[in-house]
Design a protein around this motif. Structure first.
Motif, PDB file in Angstrom:
ATOM      1  N   GLU A  51       0.827  -1.213   0.000  1.00  0.00           N
ATOM      2  CA  GLU A  51       0.000   0.000   0.000  1.00  0.00           C
ATOM      3  C   GLU A  51       0.863   1.265   0.000  1.00  0.00           C
ATOM      4  O   GLU A  51       0.585   2.205  -0.739  1.00  0.00           O
ATOM      5  N   LYS A  52       1.890   1.310   0.827  1.00  0.00           N
ATOM      6  CA  LYS A  52       2.777   2.484   0.878  1.00  0.00           C
ATOM      7  C   LYS A  52       3.519   2.627  -0.455  1.00  0.00           C
ATOM      8  O   LYS A  52       3.705   3.739  -0.956  1.00  0.00           O
ATOM      9  N   THR A  53       3.940   1.511  -1.025  1.00  0.00           N
ATOM     10  CA  THR A  53       4.635   1.551  -2.315  1.00  0.00           C
ATOM     11  C   THR A  53       3.711   2.102  -3.391  1.00  0.00           C
ATOM     12  O   THR A  53       4.107   2.974  -4.174  1.00  0.00           O
ATOM     13  N   LYS A  54       2.456   1.637  -3.436  1.00  0.00           N
ATOM     14  CA  LYS A  54       1.476   2.148  -4.408  1.00  0.00           C
ATOM     15  C   LYS A  54       1.288   3.649  -4.231  1.00  0.00           C
ATOM     16  O   LYS A  54       1.243   4.405  -5.205  1.00  0.00           O
ATOM     17  N   GLU A  55       1.173   4.070  -2.975  1.00  0.00           N
ATOM     18  CA  GLU A  55       0.972   5.491  -2.674  1.00  0.00           C
ATOM     19  C   GLU A  55       2.131   6.336  -3.207  1.00  0.00           C
ATOM     20  O   GLU A  55       1.916   7.361  -3.860  1.00  0.00           O
ATOM     21  N   LEU A  56       3.351   5.895  -2.960  1.00  0.00           N
ATOM     22  CA  LEU A  56       4.518   6.665  -3.399  1.00  0.00           C
ATOM     23  C   LEU A  56       4.698   6.628  -4.916  1.00  0.00           C
ATOM     24  O   LEU A  56       5.076   7.627  -5.520  1.00  0.00           O
ATOM     25  N   LEU A  57       4.414   5.492  -5.516  1.00  0.00           N
ATOM     26  CA  LEU A  57       4.468   5.423  -6.980  1.00  0.00           C
ATOM     27  C   LEU A  57       3.426   6.361  -7.581  1.00  0.00           C
ATOM     28  O   LEU A  57       3.676   7.000  -8.601  1.00  0.00           O
ATOM     29  N   GLY A  58       2.285   6.447  -6.917  1.00  0.00           N
ATOM     30  CA  GLY A  58       1.223   7.352  -7.351  1.00  0.00           C
ATOM     31  C   GLY A  58       1.610   8.818  -7.245  1.00  0.00           C
ATOM     32  O   GLY A  58       1.064   9.670  -7.941  1.00  0.00           O
ATOM     33  N   LYS A  59       2.559   9.120  -6.361  1.00  0.00           N
ATOM     34  CA  LYS A  59       3.055  10.494  -6.205  1.00  0.00           C
ATOM     35  C   LYS A  59       4.148  10.830  -7.219  1.00  0.00           C
ATOM     36  O   LYS A  59       4.680  11.930  -7.203  1.00  0.00           O
ATOM     37  N   GLY A  60       4.494   9.866  -8.058  1.00  0.00           N
ATOM     38  CA  GLY A  60       5.466  10.149  -9.101  1.00  0.00           C
ATOM     39  C   GLY A  60       6.843   9.541  -8.918  1.00  0.00           C
ATOM     40  O   GLY A  60       7.736   9.783  -9.719  1.00  0.00           O
ATOM     41  N   ILE A  61       7.046   8.754  -7.870  1.00  0.00           N
ATOM     42  CA  ILE A  61       8.330   8.062  -7.722  1.00  0.00           C
ATOM     43  C   ILE A  61       8.417   7.032  -8.841  1.00  0.00           C
ATOM     44  O   ILE A  61       7.488   6.265  -9.063  1.00  0.00           O
ATOM     45  N   SER A  62       9.533   7.008  -9.529  1.00  0.00           N
ATOM     46  CA  SER A  62       9.702   6.084 -10.645  1.00  0.00           C
ATOM     47  C   SER A  62       9.855   4.645 -10.158  1.00  0.00           C
ATOM     48  O   SER A  62      10.608   4.386  -9.226  1.00  0.00           O
ATOM     49  N   PRO A  63       9.178   3.702 -10.816  1.00  0.00           N
ATOM     50  CA  PRO A  63       9.371   2.296 -10.449  1.00  0.00           C
ATOM     51  C   PRO A  63      10.779   1.808 -10.795  1.00  0.00           C
ATOM     52  O   PRO A  63      11.187   0.742 -10.355  1.00  0.00           O
ATOM     53  N   ASP A  64      11.518   2.598 -11.556  1.00  0.00           N
ATOM     54  CA  ASP A  64      12.901   2.267 -11.892  1.00  0.00           C
ATOM     55  C   ASP A  64      13.909   2.962 -10.975  1.00  0.00           C
ATOM     56  O   ASP A  64      15.109   2.964 -11.258  1.00  0.00           O
ATOM     57  N   SER A  65      13.439   3.525  -9.880  1.00  0.00           N
ATOM     58  CA  SER A  65      14.336   4.196  -8.946  1.00  0.00           C
ATOM     59  C   SER A  65      15.399   3.225  -8.448  1.00  0.00           C
ATOM     60  O   SER A  65      15.122   2.048  -8.222  1.00  0.00           O
ATOM     61  N   GLN A  66      16.617   3.754  -8.306  1.00  0.00           N
ATOM     62  CA  GLN A  66      17.748   2.939  -7.875  1.00  0.00           C
ATOM     63  C   GLN A  66      18.491   3.622  -6.734  1.00  0.00           C
ATOM     64  O   GLN A  66      18.535   4.841  -6.663  1.00  0.00           O
ATOM     65  N   ASN A  67      19.122   2.814  -5.889  1.00  0.00           N
ATOM     66  CA  ASN A  67      19.999   3.318  -4.849  1.00  0.00           C
ATOM     67  C   ASN A  67      21.176   4.011  -5.532  1.00  0.00           C
ATOM     68  O   ASN A  67      21.799   3.435  -6.428  1.00  0.00           O
ATOM     69  N   GLY A  68      21.471   5.234  -5.116  1.00  0.00           N
ATOM     70  CA  GLY A  68      22.527   6.014  -5.764  1.00  0.00           C
ATOM     71  C   GLY A  68      23.917   5.418  -5.668  1.00  0.00           C
ATOM     72  O   GLY A  68      24.747   5.635  -6.540  1.00  0.00           O
ATOM     73  N   LYS A  69      24.202   4.664  -4.628  1.00  0.00           N
ATOM     74  CA  LYS A  69      25.534   4.081  -4.448  1.00  0.00           C
ATOM     75  C   LYS A  69      25.675   2.723  -5.113  1.00  0.00           C
ATOM     76  O   LYS A  69      26.679   2.445  -5.752  1.00  0.00           O
ATOM     77  N   THR A  70      24.668   1.871  -4.950  1.00  0.00           N
ATOM     78  CA  THR A  70      24.773   0.494  -5.439  1.00  0.00           C
ATOM     79  C   THR A  70      24.077   0.268  -6.773  1.00  0.00           C
ATOM     80  O   THR A  70      24.361  -0.718  -7.458  1.00  0.00           O
ATOM     81  N   GLY A  71      23.143   1.152  -7.103  1.00  0.00           N
ATOM     82  CA  GLY A  71      22.375   0.971  -8.332  1.00  0.00           C
ATOM     83  C   GLY A  71      21.269  -0.055  -8.197  1.00  0.00           C
ATOM     84  O   GLY A  71      20.598  -0.388  -9.167  1.00  0.00           O
TER      85      GLY A  71
END
Length: 158
Positions: A51-71
């Motif tokens: 549910e939290k993931t759906k909410e944040l994706l709905g706010k525009g967070i990309s499903p392809d988001s990656q950790n900046g250090k590890t990728g």
């Protein structure tokens, strides 16, 4: 320019205020919020909070988001936890199923090396490439076999 003058004249408080205003007037403040949202969504995926993931994706967070250090991507996190429902959600939200991290690992490799057949099945059904090799030259099947796991037979090289 004004920031340099303030800094050189020892006006630290004015310097900080001017820097703060500059950041928010140019929109840089939104990237700070986005970084916070990214961290929250990564934790939500790791914790299996759909549910939290759906909410944040709905706010525009990309499903392809990656950790900046590890990728490491959201999809790889879900796959490494064996959360087939989260993997499915991220794929349906548009995640790139063949995205690699800095070590060349894909979500399929994460699921396979940890023995998560359900996540492997979802990824394979969505078209994950089984023949991709990571930086060590290993495929998802190689990683599964290295760890004596029985998911290699579920991975078909197309």
């Amino acid at each position: 320019m004004i920031l340099m003058v303030l800094a050189n004249k020892g006006k630290f408080i004015l310097f900080c205020l001017a820097a703060f205003l500059l950041i928010f007037m140019t929109g840089c403040g939104s990237s700070l919020k986005n970084r916070a949202d990214l961290e929250i969504v990564m934790h939500a995926v790791e914790d299996g909070n759909i549910e939290k993931t759906k909410e944040l994706l709905g706010k525009g967070i990309s499903p392809d988001s990656q950790n900046g250090k590890t990728g490491v991507s959201l999809l790889s996190i879900a796959a490494s936890k064996g959360n087939a429902a989260m993997v499915d959600l991220l794929i349906k939200s548009g995640a790139n199923i063949n995205l690699t991290d800095k070590n060349g690992n894909t979500a399929l490799m994460e699921a396979a090396k940890n023995g998560y057949a359900g996540a492997v099945k979802v990824l394979m059904s969505a078209g994950a490439k089984a023949d991709t090799k990571n930086n060590d030259g290993m495929t998802a099947v190689d990683l599964a076999e290295k760890n004596n796991l029985k998911v290699g037979d579920k991975i078909k090289i197309k």
